[in-house]
Design a protein around this motif. Sequence first.
Motif, PDB file in Angstrom:
ATOM      1  N   GLN A 181       0.852  -1.190   0.000  1.00  0.00           N
ATOM      2  CA  GLN A 181       0.000   0.000   0.000  1.00  0.00           C
ATOM      3  C   GLN A 181       0.889   1.241   0.000  1.00  0.00           C
ATOM      4  O   GLN A 181       2.121   1.141   0.024  1.00  0.00           O
ATOM      5  N   GLN A 183       1.685   3.442   2.145  1.00  0.00           N
ATOM      6  CA  GLN A 183       2.639   3.632   3.237  1.00  0.00           C
ATOM      7  C   GLN A 183       3.954   2.880   2.958  1.00  0.00           C
ATOM      8  O   GLN A 183       5.031   3.367   3.284  1.00  0.00           O
ATOM      9  N   THR A 187       7.737   4.308   2.773  1.00  0.00           N
ATOM     10  CA  THR A 187       8.814   3.751   3.590  1.00  0.00           C
ATOM     11  C   THR A 187      10.024   3.388   2.733  1.00  0.00           C
ATOM     12  O   THR A 187      11.154   3.724   3.080  1.00  0.00           O
ATOM     13  N   HIS A 190      11.830   6.287   1.255  1.00  0.00           N
ATOM     14  CA  HIS A 190      12.630   6.886   2.315  1.00  0.00           C
ATOM     15  C   HIS A 190      13.901   6.073   2.574  1.00  0.00           C
ATOM     16  O   HIS A 190      14.988   6.612   2.737  1.00  0.00           O
ATOM     17  N   LEU A 191      13.747   4.755   2.599  1.00  0.00           N
ATOM     18  CA  LEU A 191      14.879   3.873   2.902  1.00  0.00           C
ATOM     19  C   LEU A 191      15.955   3.972   1.816  1.00  0.00           C
ATOM     20  O   LEU A 191      17.151   4.034   2.118  1.00  0.00           O
ATOM     21  N   TRP A 194      18.569   6.557   1.976  1.00  0.00           N
ATOM     22  CA  TRP A 194      19.760   6.247   2.776  1.00  0.00           C
ATOM     23  C   TRP A 194      20.764   5.433   1.976  1.00  0.00           C
ATOM     24  O   TRP A 194      21.972   5.579   2.163  1.00  0.00           O
ATOM     25  N   ILE A 198      24.509   6.650   1.540  1.00  0.00           N
ATOM     26  CA  ILE A 198      25.669   5.789   1.792  1.00  0.00           C
ATOM     27  C   ILE A 198      26.554   5.728   0.548  1.00  0.00           C
ATOM     28  O   ILE A 198      27.780   5.817   0.636  1.00  0.00           O
ATOM     29  N   ILE A 201      28.578   8.853   0.481  1.00  0.00           N
ATOM     30  CA  ILE A 201      29.693   8.846   1.444  1.00  0.00           C
ATOM     31  C   ILE A 201      30.868   8.075   0.847  1.00  0.00           C
ATOM     32  O   ILE A 201      32.010   8.560   0.812  1.00  0.00           O
TER      33      ILE A 201
ATOM     34  N   GLY B 300      -3.617  -4.424   4.705  1.00  0.00           N
ATOM     35  CA  GLY B 300      -2.661  -4.773   5.758  1.00  0.00           C
ATOM     36  C   GLY B 300      -2.388  -3.674   6.764  1.00  0.00           C
ATOM     37  O   GLY B 300      -1.291  -3.583   7.303  1.00  0.00           O
ATOM     38  N   LYS B 304       1.371  -2.301   9.409  1.00  0.00           N
ATOM     39  CA  LYS B 304       2.218  -1.245   8.870  1.00  0.00           C
ATOM     40  C   LYS B 304       2.790  -0.359   9.962  1.00  0.00           C
ATOM     41  O   LYS B 304       2.935   0.842   9.791  1.00  0.00           O
ATOM     42  N   LEU B 311       6.838   7.877  10.547  1.00  0.00           N
ATOM     43  CA  LEU B 311       7.696   6.931   9.851  1.00  0.00           C
ATOM     44  C   LEU B 311       7.474   5.586  10.521  1.00  0.00           C
ATOM     45  O   LEU B 311       7.787   5.425  11.689  1.00  0.00           O
ATOM     46  N   THR B 312       6.898   4.666   9.795  1.00  0.00           N
ATOM     47  CA  THR B 312       6.528   3.409  10.441  1.00  0.00           C
ATOM     48  C   THR B 312       7.641   2.372  10.308  1.00  0.00           C
ATOM     49  O   THR B 312       8.462   2.440   9.414  1.00  0.00           O
ATOM     50  N   ILE B 314       9.801  -1.019   9.774  1.00  0.00           N
ATOM     51  CA  ILE B 314       9.932  -2.057   8.752  1.00  0.00           C
ATOM     52  C   ILE B 314      10.231  -3.326   9.529  1.00  0.00           C
ATOM     53  O   ILE B 314      11.076  -3.319  10.409  1.00  0.00           O
ATOM     54  N   GLN B 316      10.430  -6.402   7.699  1.00  0.00           N
ATOM     55  CA  GLN B 316      10.662  -7.435   6.690  1.00  0.00           C
ATOM     56  C   GLN B 316      11.936  -8.240   6.944  1.00  0.00           C
ATOM     57  O   GLN B 316      11.975  -9.407   6.717  1.00  0.00           O
ATOM     58  N   PHE B 317      12.986  -7.589   7.360  1.00  0.00           N
ATOM     59  CA  PHE B 317      14.271  -8.274   7.406  1.00  0.00           C
ATOM     60  C   PHE B 317      14.668  -8.633   8.832  1.00  0.00           C
ATOM     61  O   PHE B 317      15.831  -8.588   9.206  1.00  0.00           O
ATOM     62  N   ALA B 323      12.690   3.773   8.660  1.00  0.00           N
ATOM     63  CA  ALA B 323      13.675   4.003   7.599  1.00  0.00           C
ATOM     64  C   ALA B 323      14.832   4.883   8.082  1.00  0.00           C
ATOM     65  O   ALA B 323      15.992   4.632   7.743  1.00  0.00           O
ATOM     66  N   ASP B 324      14.537   5.898   8.899  1.00  0.00           N
ATOM     67  CA  ASP B 324      15.604   6.788   9.369  1.00  0.00           C
ATOM     68  C   ASP B 324      16.542   6.085  10.342  1.00  0.00           C
ATOM     69  O   ASP B 324      17.750   6.277  10.293  1.00  0.00           O
ATOM     70  N   GLY B 327      18.629   3.808   8.268  1.00  0.00           N
ATOM     71  CA  GLY B 327      19.527   4.583   7.418  1.00  0.00           C
ATOM     72  C   GLY B 327      20.651   5.231   8.201  1.00  0.00           C
ATOM     73  O   GLY B 327      21.825   5.136   7.822  1.00  0.00           O
ATOM     74  N   VAL B 328      20.304   5.870   9.317  1.00  0.00           N
ATOM     75  CA  VAL B 328      21.342   6.529  10.116  1.00  0.00           C
ATOM     76  C   VAL B 328      22.324   5.488  10.647  1.00  0.00           C
ATOM     77  O   VAL B 328      23.542   5.683  10.600  1.00  0.00           O
ATOM     78  N   ALA B 330      23.116   2.524   9.320  1.00  0.00           N
ATOM     79  CA  ALA B 330      23.966   2.030   8.239  1.00  0.00           C
ATOM     80  C   ALA B 330      24.967   3.096   7.800  1.00  0.00           C
ATOM     81  O   ALA B 330      26.151   2.810   7.583  1.00  0.00           O
ATOM     82  N   ALA B 331      24.505   4.347   7.704  1.00  0.00           N
ATOM     83  CA  ALA B 331      25.398   5.425   7.262  1.00  0.00           C
ATOM     84  C   ALA B 331      26.518   5.645   8.285  1.00  0.00           C
ATOM     85  O   ALA B 331      27.666   5.930   7.919  1.00  0.00           O
TER      86      ALA B 331
END
Lengths: 237, 357
Positions: A181, A183, A187, A190-191, A194, A198, A201, B300, B304, B311-312, B314, B316-317, B323-324, B327-328, B330-331
């Motif tokens: 969906q 959202q 997400t 947004h991901l 990053w 990266i 960088i 679903g 979510k 920012l919801t 994740i 999955q993994f 996401a932030d 991301g932060v 990993a960065a």
Amino acid sequence: MADQMADQAASQQTAVYVYEAPVRIWHWVNAFAIIALCVTGYFIGSPLSSVSGEASDHYVMGYMRFVHFAAAYIFIIGFVFRAYWAIVGNSHSREIYLPRIFSKDFWDELWHEIKWYSFLVDEPKKYTGHNPLAILAMHLMFVWGSIFMIISGLALYGEGAGMGSWQYQFFSSWLIPLMGQSQDVHTYHHLVMWLLIIFAIIHIYVAVREDIMSRQSIISSMISGWRLFKDNRPSND
Amino acid sequence: METFYDVMRRQGITRRSFLKYCSLTAAALGLGPSFAPKIAHAMETKERIPVLWLHGLECTCCSESFIRSAHPLAKDVVLSMLSLDYDDTIMAAAGHEAEAIIEEIVTKYKGKYLLAVEGNPPLNEDGMYCIIGGKPFTDQLTYASQHAKAIISWGSCASWGCVQAARPNPTRATPVHKVPGIGNKPIIKVPGCPPIAEVMTAVVTYILTFERFPELDRQGRPKMFYSQRIHDKCYRRPHFDAGQFVEKWDDEGAKKGYCLYKMGCKGPTTYNACSTVRWNGGLSFPIQAGHGCIGCSEDGFWDKGGFYDRLTDIHQFGIEANADEIGVGAATVVGAAAAAHAAVSAVKQARTKGDND
Ligand code: HEM
Ligand code: SF4
Ligand code: SF4
């Protein structure tokens, strides 16, 4: 074969014209567009503190989104143009789009490059274009990352533009159900930002490092177009 | 032959009320006044098509919403249009007699009746998690759907799966369009938990009078009610554009009715008609009451992430972070690695320089 000859020729001369003007202009326009997209994108996800007063006196989120969309279209048009240039430009312009993954040399050189970055060999090889490690990073992170951002970004844009818009027809209509969906599209859009950060960088660090430590010019090449070599010895000496 | 109009008259609805209802419906469907006589004509001349309303795993919120349609008239009319001879919640019959009604409708109106499904069947353990009249609901559903003309998936349960299908979905509750053995029937989804009453009655009326579905989007939802997000028509949208957000429940912004985006409002990602049609007879809707949209009509929506997070997460993994945060993290790792690498490189460079000198 032709590449090899070019490489050999390159190892004898001290300067080769690598990045044609359109590629250089694109590189910097694209870099600034991405900076604008990351900054505004971040603040779309986590907006600044609220402003007080009448709603009609302010347009903070509106401008934020406007800059995001304006930079997005610059980014998209640039990307499409760059892909076109990969077809009509010189052989280096194709490297990051179609990595030579079927050539054994590519993997040998990649291995050498990995050893160079692991401090296992004293000297890198010389490359007129990009080194194989750079090509893989650019191809996997930048090219595919950008394609994802463009498709998902247009899908999000289509939601606001409405079901009649081309953005909705061509992007939102299939991407949203595919990802679950709306959202989820937000997400992952947004991901992957990053992922691009990266990439940036690594890209900037490596460019500076190679500029200092490798046997060829890096940063100035993206300004002048010319690759300067620091020695006259053959590439893999 | 019995027409819709006949049935309504039999139920004590006056002609005047009937005509009023037709104009009302035309307006609700956004069809314009010229359509009112068309609806009236169709209802006076068309044979009544029964609607069989089945219930699987559900909470009955769709039925509850439906019978609260704002206009009492609409409710009466639509209820008399539906053959609610079989509807677990409001039918008069019980036990074997009730189950016999399904059989009767299926045989008498083969290929003609509409099948409305509220809830969904659990497929694990051969459907044993939902037994109706001694048999799995899956059997009842596949049987009734095979001879139906078309299927209406009421609510998020039938459309997407909803709460009973939320992770880890132990019973394998499955939305109607994904149930094997349903047959190749046209399906219209009317998602929402529950869907808005006026939307439900309008959809039924449209299908019964015109004998076809209203225009659907790619996912099978009627475009007239699901083509825009809550956010697109939200009356707090000017505050969103201005950058005026509720930062905490009960802060100044909350009192002034600022945008609920930062409180996790899912209006920007939710397709539904709440911000235009509203609820309880157009009285209000969640955002108007000061609470963000939770995205109840989206696929679903239970899985979510938080209802109160913009920012919801994740998951999955095997991670639970937004996401932030990912991301932060990993960065930072990559940045630290680059810095360490730079330090080693500098040492090496200094050494080679030294060697050359
Ligand atoms: C380097 C490329 C890009 C980056 C880093 C980026 C970043 C972001 C981020 C972080 C968000 C916030 C997502 C959220 O949390 O909801 C966002 C939203 C968005 N982006 Fe991008 N973006 C990029 C490219 C694009 C492109 C090419 C488009 C195409 C038009 C686009 C359109 C949008 C739209 C429509 C939104 C949603 C705005 C809203 O919710 O009001 N983006 N972007
Ligand atoms: S309250 Fe929700 S739907 Fe309304 S403008 Fe804000 S984010 Fe959008
Ligand atoms: S505002 Fe959102 S959560 Fe509330 S009923 Fe409408 S779609 Fe569902």
